[in-house]
Design a protein around this motif. Structure first.
Motif: not given
Length: 167
Positions: A44-58, A79-92
């Protein structure tokens, strides 16, 4: 315009490849791609955004995973990155790759069986021993070495082993 789209696709693939190499700090035999924790990469506008989902909350490993993704991207020149945690849908556990399941077994952890979540709820789960392959096993504790694993024992070889819980 086609060149910009192609460049974004190339950047997205480079970023995915870098993030996909990050290992789980609790199970270093697996990458976050093997686990299915790596959900997506966007530019997005030259910035990398990575989405990750935890195996369980916490999950305590998520902070380390986020840091390792940021470092991996920086090493690749992002140089410009963002890591976003996605909780829905829940990891399986269905998101785990077949290669990841093989790696778990080779590491000595019984991999989750695809689609076995309902059977596990009703006590009908059969887990093969990762050491000897015998199916005559028993649960010792629902709590293993980490929150995503349970402690089992083989009745044949008598060895204890972790089983990666189904979610």
């Amino acid at each position: 315009m086609v060149t910009a789209v192609r460049n974004d696709a190339d950047l997205r693939q480079r970023a995915w490849d870098a993030a996909a190499e990050v290992v789980d700090p609790e199970i270093p035999a697996l990458t976050i791609a093997d686990l299915g924790v790596l959900r997506g990469v966007a530019i997005n506008n030259g910035c990398v955004e990575v989405a990750i989902t935890p195996t369980y909350s916490g999950c305590p490993a998520m902070n380390m995973i986020t840091l390792e993704i940021e470092l991996a991207l920086e090493r690749e020149g992002f140089k410009h990155s963002k890591v976003r945690t996605v909780l829905s849908p829940a990891w399986t556990t269905d998101w785990m790759s077949d290669d990841g399941r093989r790696k778990l077994k080779a590491y000595g952890i019984a991999p989750p069986q695809a689609g076995s979540g309902r059977r596990a709820l009703f006590g009908e789960l059969e887990v093969a021993c990762p050491q000897c392959g015998c199916g005559d096993t028993e649960v010792l504790s629902e709590f293993g070495s980490t929150s995503c694993k349970a402690l089992w024992r083989c009745r044949s070889c008598r060895e204890p082993f972790d089983y990666f819980k189904c979610h």
